[in-house]
Motif scaffolding. Structure first.
Motif, PDB file in Angstrom:
ATOM      1  N   THR A 190      38.092  35.366  40.294  1.00 51.11           N
ATOM      2  CA  THR A 190      37.562  34.247  41.066  1.00 51.11           C
ATOM      3  C   THR A 190      38.582  33.924  42.144  1.00 51.11           C
ATOM      4  O   THR A 190      39.789  34.146  41.964  1.00 51.11           O
ATOM      5  CB  THR A 190      37.324  33.000  40.200  1.00 51.11           C
ATOM      6  OG1 THR A 190      38.586  32.518  39.721  1.00 51.11           O
ATOM      7  CG2 THR A 190      36.410  33.324  39.018  1.00 51.11           C
ATOM      8  N   GLY A 248      32.905  36.713  37.454  1.00 46.95           N
ATOM      9  CA  GLY A 248      33.786  36.645  38.611  1.00 46.95           C
ATOM     10  C   GLY A 248      32.960  36.608  39.871  1.00 46.95           C
ATOM     11  O   GLY A 248      31.725  36.683  39.836  1.00 46.95           O
ATOM     12  N   GLU A 249      33.626  36.508  41.008  1.00 45.74           N
ATOM     13  CA  GLU A 249      32.913  36.445  42.284  1.00 45.74           C
ATOM     14  C   GLU A 249      33.477  37.423  43.311  1.00 45.74           C
ATOM     15  O   GLU A 249      33.074  37.419  44.463  1.00 45.74           O
ATOM     16  CB  GLU A 249      32.997  35.027  42.857  1.00 45.74           C
ATOM     17  CG  GLU A 249      34.434  34.550  43.096  1.00 45.74           C
ATOM     18  CD  GLU A 249      34.484  33.107  43.555  1.00 45.74           C
ATOM     19  OE1 GLU A 249      33.590  32.692  44.333  1.00 45.74           O
ATOM     20  OE2 GLU A 249      35.430  32.388  43.144  1.00 45.74           O
TER      21      GLU A 249
END
Length: 344
Positions: free
Chosen positions: A335, A106-107
């Motif tokens: 995300t 993920g970010e």
């Protein structure tokens, strides 16, 4: 009057730079011995509890970090002799397990918090990206639309500093991380400064909020010394450390660093509990760190260290009675594309 009142008034003038906000925030909560209010908000849920509804939060009580002082009662930073992490602490063991497990893909961290108000529960949704962007919404639909538009709030230097301090602690330099964490929003308490320099630092911080004190009928306080000073330092350490947890809990490195820093606080009592069938740890900090009117309890998952709940319990017969509050948390890695599409 509190730090949020200060910033509300500032909305009617050109928006302050993030640095100005951080300085005002620190100066005001330092002067008033109040913890920094942290309202934290969590697709890929990480063994999360079915947390119940809660009430708003805020507080940061801290535990006693024995600080070295100069002959002018100015802390010179954590004592080398007294500030080592206790290896046997369950928080240190948990930190090692968290770091070994690593961060899910993920970010960003998606955080959902629920607070209980007189007219019913209220949910808040916040996305904190690894690059420092912040997106907020009061519903899943609103959050998705905000992310889709790219309508991020200005990056906060304070957020960057507290997460950096947590990472430093996770990677071994807990003592330096403490100082960095305590001074993340400035150094009005004069840690590491001479008595004269500390007085100047306090005077500069108070000058930024002097008018607000007078408008509220209060005198600008003198720089704290002795036990009061240590309590303020501990307040900043706990407040800033838990803020890092709330905004980046899904990041394993930040979470591990937070746990290591909390493990150094002698006045934080670690207990065991059960939340909806899952094992949890309670971290209870002394009321003195929060002005003497509230006991702060942070509950984390005993298996992964994720925050489950924070609550303030009023101290009976306190000189300035407080109100109880509770906030429940969910957090996970996401995300931005998924959030924009409503997939969370």
């Amino acid at each position: 009057m509190d730090e949020m009142d200060l910033m509300k008034d500032l909305r009617e003038v050109p928006s302050p730079r993030p640095e100005a906000y951080d300085r005002a925030r620190t100066a005001l909560h330092t002067a008033m011995a109040e913890p920094v209010n942290t309202v934290v908000r969590p697709k890929r849920w990480m063994s999360w509890t079915k947390a119940g509804v809660a009430a708003v939060s805020a507080a940061a009580v801290a535990a006693a970090v024995v600080m070295g002082t100069t002959d002018g009662n100015v802390p010179a930073g954590p004592s080398d002799a007294a500030q080592q992490v206790v290896v046997e602490s369950p928080l240190v063991k948990l930190a090692s397990a968290v770091q070994a497990a690593g961060t899910l893909p993920g970010e960003a961290s998606l955080i959902i918090n629920t607070k209980l108000l007189p007219d019913g529960p209220q949910l808040y949704y916040t996305v904190y990206t690894d690059q420092g962007q912040v997106f907020t919404g009061d519903s899943p639909q609103n959050l998705a639309a905000t992310v889709a538009k790219g309508a991020a709030e200005p990056a906060s230097p304070f957020n960057a500093k507290v997460t950096a301090a947590a990472r430093l602690a996770a990677n071994g330099d807990v003592e330096k991380a403490k100082v960095d964490m305590i001074t993340a929003a400035g150094n009005p308490l004069g840690i590491g400064l001479s008595p004269a320099e500390a007085d100047e630092a306090w005077a500069r911080a108070m000058a930024e909020v002097e008018e607000k004190f007078r408008e509220s009928g209060q005198e600008v306080p003198d720089r704290p010394t002795g036990e009061e000073l240590e309590n303020r330092i501990d307040n900043h350490l706990f407040s800033n450390t838990t803020h890092a947890l709330y905004i980046a809990a899904s990041d394993a490195e930040v979470r591990a660093g937070v746990l290591k820093l909390l493990a150094t606080m002698e006045d934080v009592t670690i207990g065991k509990t059960d939340v909806d069938g899952q094992a949890a740890l309670t971290l209870t900090a002394a009321p003195a760190i929060q002005g003497g009117n509230t006991t702060y309890v942070l509950t984390v998952n005993a298996d992964n260290g994720l925050p489950i709940r924070s609550e303030g319990i009023p101290v009976k017969d306190a000189a300035e009675p407080s109100k109880p509050w509770v906030v429940n948390y969910k957090t996970g890695r996401v995300t931005l594309a998924d959030v924009a599409a409503g997939k969370f």
